[in-house]
Design a protein around this motif. Structure first.
Motif: not given
Length: 337
Positions: A210-217, A268-272
């Motif tokens: 999720e940390a990687l996703r936040l930076v990538a987005d 609901t978050f996507s990863f959930e």
């Protein structure tokens, strides 16, 4: 071919005197630092001639920390020896911790070689992060004595060791390993099932994903993500873990109320999306688990302990980072001369 083996011949965990290590990388050096500080003899198998110098340097750098932590009687850097192959003195070790590269063929070959020269009763533990004990039992003589004993870096400071048996591991081997790691300064956790990444790495990978996703987005920078964790939830998680943290968020309402709220949560978050359904049975299991953890203690007492911990941790963190900044400045000044 299996050698003769009886559980009765195995040395007691508290009678171990000599530990054999295979692998001289970061994890191997961490294990060596830990066992040397506990007053044990350590023999390291390192085929690369340059590994000894590098490992001794790494251990020497960590040794002042071990002195601050407290050395056992007889602890000495002089009790460290190296050899290129698992033969000679290595054949007489009381316990083996393997930390070879995380490659199935490599680990199977290494463990196969080790198992041919050590006593048939000696427990062999692998530091494998993702491979399972079943994966690496293929060429081990007496596979009943092989487990995964997965540590966390730095091994000499972080107490957790995940102990996992394979399909051919005997229950008494797991029991022995749990006692051994505990007696010699770690806090072992018996894993109930073999799964990819055991427990700790699965939790770390989920967080980093999720940390990687936040930076990538483009939602945040690496610094901002780290600040969100180290100044927020991370401070609580280090003391309580995810379930106790969530349960205490409800205060006097109790853990069942907090867990039940998840059922009606509209966000609901996507990863959930692949989360398990919160069935009545799962809710009951979660509540029962948290109640066992609370162990009759009052929530306000736990909150007081949490607050004291967070306050102390913030103070220690700021002091440690301040020292690191001073050392950086001193290093820059030296380089400029």
């Amino acid at each position: 071919m299996q050698s003769d083996y009886t559980n009765a011949s195995r040395i007691a965990p508290d009678a171990v005197k000599k530990v054999g290590l295979v692998g001289a990388g970061t994890i191997g050096a961490g294990w060596a630092t830990h066992f040397l500080a506990r007053g044990l003899d350590v023999i390291v198998v390192a085929p690369n001639p340059s590994a000894e110098e590098r490992m001794r340097r790494t251990i020497a750098k960590a040794w002042p920390v071990m002195e601050s932590k407290g050395l056992a009687e007889g602890a000495s850097l002089d009790r460290l020896r190296f050899q290129e192959k698992p033969d000679g003195a290595f054949s007489d070790v009381d316990f083996v911790q393997e930390s070879a590269p995380e490659l199935l063929d490599v680990k199977n070959a290494v463990i196969g070689d080790i198992s041919k020269v050590i006593r048939p009763d000696v427990v062999v533990a692998s530091s494998a992060s993702y491979l399972t004990a079943t994966d690496i039992q293929q060429h081990c003589l007496n596979p009943a004595r092989l487990i995964v004993g997965h540590p966390f870096h730095p091994v000499y400071l972080l107490p957790l060791v995940e102990v996992v048996g394979g399909r051919r591991t005997s229950p008494d081997t797991v029991d022995w390993a749990m006692k051994f790691y505990s007696l010699w300064g770690h806090r072992p956790l018996r894993c109930r099932k073999e799964v990819l990444g055991h427990l700790g790495n699965r939790l770390q990978r989920a967080l980093f994903s999720e940390a990687l996703r936040l930076v990538a987005d483009g939602v945040a920078t690496t610094e901002e993500v780290d600040a969100a964790m180290t100044n927020g939830a991370g401070l609580r998680l280090g003391l309580l873990g995810p379930f106790m943290t969530r349960a205490m968020a409800g205060g006097d309402a109790g853990p069942r109320t907090v867990i039940e709220r998840q059922r009606t949560n509209k966000i609901t978050f996507s990863f959930e999306r692949n989360n398990p359904e919160l069935t009545d049975a799962l809710v009951d299991d979660l509540v029962a688990g948290v109640v066992r953890q609370i162990d009759g203690r009052a929530i306000e007492d736990l909150e007081e302990a949490r607050d004291a911990y967070i306050l102390s941790l913030i103070t220690l963190r700021d002091q440690a980072l301040a020292r690191a900044s001073v050392h950086k400045t001193e290093g820059t000044q030296r380089d400029s001369k």
